[in-house]
Motif scaffolding. Structure first.
Motif, mmCIF file in Angstrom:
data_model
loop_
_atom_site.group_PDB
_atom_site.id
_atom_site.type_symbol
_atom_site.label_atom_id
_atom_site.label_comp_id
_atom_site.label_asym_id
_atom_site.label_seq_id
_atom_site.Cartn_x
_atom_site.Cartn_y
_atom_site.Cartn_z
ATOM 1 N N THR A 60 4.986 4.055 -18.987
ATOM 2 C CA THR A 60 6.445 3.982 -18.981
ATOM 3 C C THR A 60 6.876 2.639 -18.403
ATOM 4 O OG1 THR A 60 6.773 4.876 -16.753
ATOM 5 C CG2 THR A 60 6.497 6.472 -18.554
ATOM 6 N N LEU A 61 8.177 2.358 -18.494
ATOM 7 C CA LEU A 61 8.714 1.125 -17.924
ATOM 8 C C LEU A 61 8.503 1.063 -16.417
ATOM 9 C CD1 LEU A 61 12.049 0.824 -19.933
ATOM 10 C CD2 LEU A 61 10.048 -0.651 -20.136
ATOM 11 N N ASP A 62 8.395 2.221 -15.776
ATOM 12 C CA ASP A 62 8.157 2.240 -14.328
ATOM 13 C C ASP A 62 6.776 1.705 -13.973
ATOM 14 O OD1 ASP A 62 10.666 3.309 -13.777
ATOM 15 O OD2 ASP A 62 9.963 5.377 -14.018
ATOM 16 N N ASP A 63 5.889 1.600 -14.958
ATOM 17 C CA ASP A 63 4.546 1.079 -14.708
ATOM 18 C C ASP A 63 4.497 -0.447 -14.762
ATOM 19 O OD1 ASP A 63 3.279 3.638 -14.439
ATOM 20 O OD2 ASP A 63 3.428 3.865 -16.619
ATOM 21 N N LEU A 64 5.609 -1.096 -15.150
ATOM 22 C CA LEU A 64 5.664 -2.552 -15.095
ATOM 23 C C LEU A 64 5.700 -3.008 -13.637
ATOM 24 C CD1 LEU A 64 8.297 -3.286 -17.905
ATOM 25 C CD2 LEU A 64 5.813 -3.640 -18.028
ATOM 26 N N ILE A 65 5.038 -4.113 -13.366
ATOM 27 C CA ILE A 65 4.951 -4.628 -12.002
ATOM 28 C C ILE A 65 6.202 -5.432 -11.671
ATOM 29 C CG2 ILE A 65 3.583 -6.108 -10.456
ATOM 30 C CD1 ILE A 65 1.154 -5.476 -12.270
ATOM 31 N N ASP A 66 6.638 -5.338 -10.421
ATOM 32 C CA ASP A 66 7.814 -6.064 -9.949
ATOM 33 C C ASP A 66 7.609 -7.565 -10.165
ATOM 34 O OD1 ASP A 66 9.912 -7.224 -8.588
ATOM 35 O OD2 ASP A 66 9.517 -6.231 -6.674
ATOM 36 N N PRO A 67 8.477 -8.224 -10.954
ATOM 37 C CA PRO A 67 8.277 -9.652 -11.223
ATOM 38 C C PRO A 67 8.389 -10.528 -9.982
ATOM 39 C CG PRO A 67 10.421 -8.929 -12.055
ATOM 40 C CD PRO A 67 9.660 -7.693 -11.663
ATOM 41 N N MET A 68 9.095 -10.031 -8.943
ATOM 42 C CA MET A 68 9.283 -10.841 -7.740
ATOM 43 C C MET A 68 7.994 -10.994 -6.942
ATOM 44 S SD MET A 68 12.280 -11.766 -8.245
ATOM 45 C CE MET A 68 12.391 -12.785 -6.766
ATOM 46 N N ALA A 200 -2.576 -16.654 -12.410
ATOM 47 C CA ALA A 200 -3.950 -17.133 -12.222
ATOM 48 C C ALA A 200 -4.052 -18.228 -11.173
ATOM 49 C CB ALA A 200 -4.503 -17.648 -13.559
ATOM 50 N N GLN A 201 -2.917 -18.721 -10.659
ATOM 51 C CA GLN A 201 -2.993 -19.793 -9.675
ATOM 52 C C GLN A 201 -3.424 -19.244 -8.316
ATOM 53 O OE1 GLN A 201 0.745 -21.532 -8.138
ATOM 54 N NE2 GLN A 201 1.818 -19.980 -9.361
ATOM 55 N N GLN A 202 -3.975 -20.108 -7.511
ATOM 56 C CA GLN A 202 -4.479 -19.727 -6.202
ATOM 57 C C GLN A 202 -3.346 -19.199 -5.326
ATOM 58 O OE1 GLN A 202 -6.473 -22.923 -4.200
ATOM 59 N NE2 GLN A 202 -7.668 -21.579 -2.894
ATOM 60 N N ASN A 203 -3.644 -18.150 -4.581
ATOM 61 C CA ASN A 203 -2.728 -17.553 -3.602
ATOM 62 C C ASN A 203 -1.554 -16.803 -4.224
ATOM 63 O OD1 ASN A 203 -4.244 -18.637 -1.427
ATOM 64 N ND2 ASN A 203 -3.146 -20.583 -1.604
ATOM 65 N N CYS A 204 -1.579 -16.567 -5.531
ATOM 66 C CA CYS A 204 -0.514 -15.769 -6.145
ATOM 67 C C CYS A 204 -0.814 -14.289 -5.907
ATOM 68 C CB CYS A 204 -0.404 -16.033 -7.634
ATOM 69 S SG CYS A 204 0.923 -15.066 -8.424
ATOM 70 N N PRO A 205 0.107 -13.556 -5.254
ATOM 71 C CA PRO A 205 -0.171 -12.149 -4.924
ATOM 72 C C PRO A 205 0.054 -11.183 -6.090
ATOM 73 C CG PRO A 205 1.984 -12.767 -4.073
ATOM 74 C CD PRO A 205 1.393 -14.022 -4.685
ATOM 75 N N TYR A 206 0.510 -11.699 -7.233
ATOM 76 C CA TYR A 206 0.751 -10.799 -8.365
ATOM 77 C C TYR A 206 -0.553 -10.093 -8.711
ATOM 78 C CZ TYR A 206 3.177 -9.124 -12.512
ATOM 79 O OH TYR A 206 3.784 -8.322 -13.448
ATOM 80 N N PRO A 207 -0.566 -8.757 -8.757
ATOM 81 C CA PRO A 207 -1.853 -8.032 -8.818
ATOM 82 C C PRO A 207 -2.566 -8.082 -10.161
ATOM 83 C CG PRO A 207 -0.014 -6.497 -8.815
ATOM 84 C CD PRO A 207 0.572 -7.850 -8.564
ATOM 85 N N ARG A 266 -1.663 -3.314 -21.150
ATOM 86 C CA ARG A 266 -1.656 -2.077 -21.940
ATOM 87 C C ARG A 266 -0.256 -1.459 -21.946
ATOM 88 N NH1 ARG A 266 -4.264 1.940 -24.346
ATOM 89 N NH2 ARG A 266 -3.453 4.039 -24.043
ATOM 90 N N VAL A 267 0.397 -1.473 -20.792
ATOM 91 C CA VAL A 267 1.763 -0.950 -20.708
ATOM 92 C C VAL A 267 2.673 -1.724 -21.657
ATOM 93 C CG1 VAL A 267 3.726 -0.564 -19.174
ATOM 94 C CG2 VAL A 267 1.405 -0.229 -18.313
ATOM 95 N N ILE A 268 2.601 -3.062 -21.593
ATOM 96 C CA ILE A 268 3.434 -3.915 -22.445
ATOM 97 C C ILE A 268 3.166 -3.642 -23.921
ATOM 98 C CG2 ILE A 268 3.755 -6.305 -23.181
ATOM 99 C CD1 ILE A 268 3.303 -7.100 -20.202
ATOM 100 N N ALA A 269 1.892 -3.608 -24.293
ATOM 101 C CA ALA A 269 1.540 -3.429 -25.706
ATOM 102 C C ALA A 269 1.953 -2.053 -26.210
ATOM 103 C CB ALA A 269 0.049 -3.652 -25.906
ATOM 104 N N ALA A 270 1.674 -1.016 -25.423
ATOM 105 C CA ALA A 270 1.987 0.342 -25.864
ATOM 106 C C ALA A 270 3.489 0.541 -26.022
ATOM 107 C CB ALA A 270 1.415 1.358 -24.875
ATOM 108 N N LEU A 271 4.268 0.111 -25.042
ATOM 109 C CA LEU A 271 5.714 0.287 -25.107
ATOM 110 C C LEU A 271 6.328 -0.593 -26.189
ATOM 111 C CD1 LEU A 271 6.631 0.458 -21.307
ATOM 112 C CD2 LEU A 271 6.320 2.345 -22.909
#
Length: 615
Positions: A60-68, A200-207, A266-271
């Motif tokens: 679902t859209l709730d499975d998208l990660i917070d862009p911030m 992909a950059q160093q120290n980026c906390p995006y999971p 997978r979330v992006i592609a499926a939705l």
């Protein structure tokens, strides 16, 4: 569930089954009420409980990660908001492939949406010409932008190694925001920009680290749109409307760019695929129609990858990629239809150009087979000044398919070689060309004029007279790394089944595991001891159809006969049948993918051959 080989005829890769804990498989089978083979697929892909399976089956859209969570996002959002409030002209600097053109559309649309109606944003875009400009940001374009009053440049699907362009933008009085997904330079780091968005950059906390370029641009677009909402009602409206609309294009780019279809991808592609049913935007609708994709149902990832994406890419390969941006922005159905027809014609032209080049490639590969046997351990490097630069990546992929080796394909123009490379699992191609690029002695010059990419795909240019050096260095680099485990990996099957297991109910469960792609590959099944019940039928002299049945009698109502089709894209199936010596009554082990028949007059299931051997 053992991973031991299930048989290995001399000279052929072993067949294995993917590991899956038997207790976890049984628990998941009981919890979901699904066939055991489906649970085995899920567990082998680290989905071992019912909650994780529910997310996998119904994201679902709730499975998208917070862009911030992405490093630099707050700075990028603030700078764009300032530009919009101050009526500063903004330039989006894109790229000419599916990823870059869709990213351009997404970001332009989002910035225009956040601007007040009384003071609309001035957002222009530049999509480079593949031949005249090549990949990446060019100083000349930046100079023209500065002269026209642009004060903010935002790159999409490019820029992570644009060190000179970043300095040029600064010298011209413009700020630069980089959004990209390609790997940063491991030594120099990232360009001197106001903000760099790249998980992909160093120290980026995006999971999640494997977004495509359009998805990174979407994250910025999402953050911008969220920043303009003030109430829960506004956020709910955004969630119901614009975000699903954006995900259609992000899904196309995600599939076309061959990033892993796992996690957030997978979330992006499926939705996105789900919402591509009956598209409203005239350009997307017209493109699906010329690609002969039904609009009364969601398209499959295969249809997007092999019908939509090539037509979008054809603009950048053969002509002007800006047509794609216009196609996805126009609200005029007539203009959309004309542009879609143009992309369709360009794709036909691309296919003809590719077919001609493949004839020369087959001749070069035949010469390599004569001189090197199984190509030894080297990366395949082919070149011809007659090959069109727009199809080099496709040609490299074809060579990989035919040889099981990494491949670099090049053409020449005015003393320079332009190349594109594709790789295989286990051989990081960007690491390879980064290593061979470096001078071996202080008197040596760097090998490439420019290069970039990621593990599976690279692009570069270099002086043509340095080609012998490229061959020498790549052979030296590849020899100790391209071992048999990488170049001839075992065939990994997901489960062993009987023909009686292949019911419509099983297939319905299997389709819930879609979309398939890298990171969530389409399952391969194994059935042993099938009987060839009639002679092999040849289709257009290069494909085959095998009528198969289970040995012995099956109980009433179960499946005991099925057809298996072999499409000779990567395997010469008529030659394989001759090698085995197939005759009516031959007993075979078959590795296959399960498919639904496409002819509505003859419904049912069939097998798509992956491998074949005597039982």
């Amino acid at each position: 569930m053992s991973t031991a080989p299930v048989g290995n005829p001399a000279g052929l890769p072993a067949w294995t089954t993917r590991p899956a804990d038997e207790t976890a498989v049984q628990n998941l089978t009981d919890a979901l009420g699904c066939p055991q083979a489906i649970a085995q697929i899920l567990v082998s892909r680290t989905i071992s409980d019912a909650a994780a399976a529910k997310t996998f089956f119904t994201p679902t859209l709730d499975d998208l990660i917070d862009p911030m969570l992405m490093l630099g996002m707050d700075t990028a959002v603030a700078r764009i908001q300032h530009a919009v409030r101050s009526s500063q002209p903004i330039l989006i600097y894109g790229d000419y492939d599916v990823d870059g053109t869709t990213a351009t559309v997404l970001l332009k649309t989002a910035i225009e949406r956040i601007a007040p109606k009384e003071t609309p944003a001035t957002v222009t875009y530049h999509v480079p010409h593949r031949i005249r400009e090549g990949y990446g940001m060019q100083n000349g374009v930046l100079g023209q932008a500065a002269a026209s009053g642009v004060r903010l440049v935002i790159s999409v699907d490019t820029g992570i190694r644009a060190f000179a362009a970043a300095e040029e933008a600064k010298a011209l009085g413009m700020d630069l925001i980089v959004t990209d997904h390609h790997l940063p330079d491991g030594v120099i780091g990232i360009p001197a920009a106001v903000a760099v968005l790249n998980p992909a950059q160093q120290n980026c906390p995006y999971p999640f680290k494997h977004l495509c370029g359009a998805a990174v641009a979407f994250k910025l677009a999402h953050a911008l749109l969220l920043a303009t909402t003030e109430t829960e009602e506004q956020r709910a409206k955004l969630k119901r409307g614009l975000i699903p609309s954006f995900l259609k294009l992000v899904a196309i780019a995600t599939i076309a760019d061959s990033v892993p279809l796992e996690g957030e991808n997978r979330v992006i592609a499926a939705l996105g695929l789900k919402d591509l049913r009956n598209p409203v935007q005239p350009g997307l609708r017209a493109l699906m129609q010329v690609a002969q994709i039904p609009i009364n149902r969601p398209p499959t990832a295969t249809e997007v990858g092999f019908r939509l994406a090539p037509r979008i890419n054809a603009a950048g390969r053969m002509d002007i990629a800006g047509d794609v941006v216009e196609l996805f922005l126009t609200k005029d159905p007539a203009r959309a239809s004309a542009l879609a027809d143009k992309l369709n014609r360009l794709n036909d032209e691309r296919r003809a150009t590719e077919a001609k080049a493949l004839e020369a490639i087959e001749a070069q590969l035949a010469a390599l087979r004569d001189s090197l046997g199984d190509y030894l351990a080297e990366c395949i490097i082919l070149d011809d000044p007659e090959w069109h630069r727009g199809v080099l990546g496709i040609l490299a992929s074809r060579v990989v398919d035919r040889t099981g080796r990494p491949a670099i394909v090049m053409t020449h123009e005015d003393g320079h070689a332009h190349g594109s490379g594709r790789s295989i699992d286990g051989f990081h191609l960007l690491d390879a060309i980064s290593a061979v690029h470096e001078p071996l002695t202080p008197s040596d010059a760097p090998l490439f004029s420019r290069f970039g990419g990621h593990a599976h795909a690279v692009g570069f240019s270099m002086p043509s007279d340095r080609m012998p050096l490229l061959r020498e260095r790549m052979q030296r680099y590849g020899a100790p790394r391209l071992t048999g485990e990488i170049t001839a990996p075992p065939l990994e099957c997901d489960a062993e089944l009987l023909l009686s297991d292949l019911t419509q109910s099983f297939y319905d469960w299997l389709t819930r595991c879609e979309p398939f792609g890298i990171g969530n590959r389409e399952p391969v099944f194994l059935t042993r001891g099938l009987i060839l019940s009639a002679p092999v039928r040849f289709i257009k002299e290069k494909h085959i159809c095998l009528p198969l049945q289970s040995p012995g009698l099956q109980s009433s109502g179960t499946t005991n006969r099925i057809s298996a089709l072999g499409w000779s894209r990567t395997t010469d199936w008529p030659a394989r049948c001759a090698e085995i010596g197939l005759n009516t009554g031959s007993q075979l082990d078959v590795a296959y993918r399960l498919k639904a028949k496409t002819n509505p007059q003859f419904p049912g299931l069939e097998l798509e051959l992956v491998a074949l051997r005597p039982a």
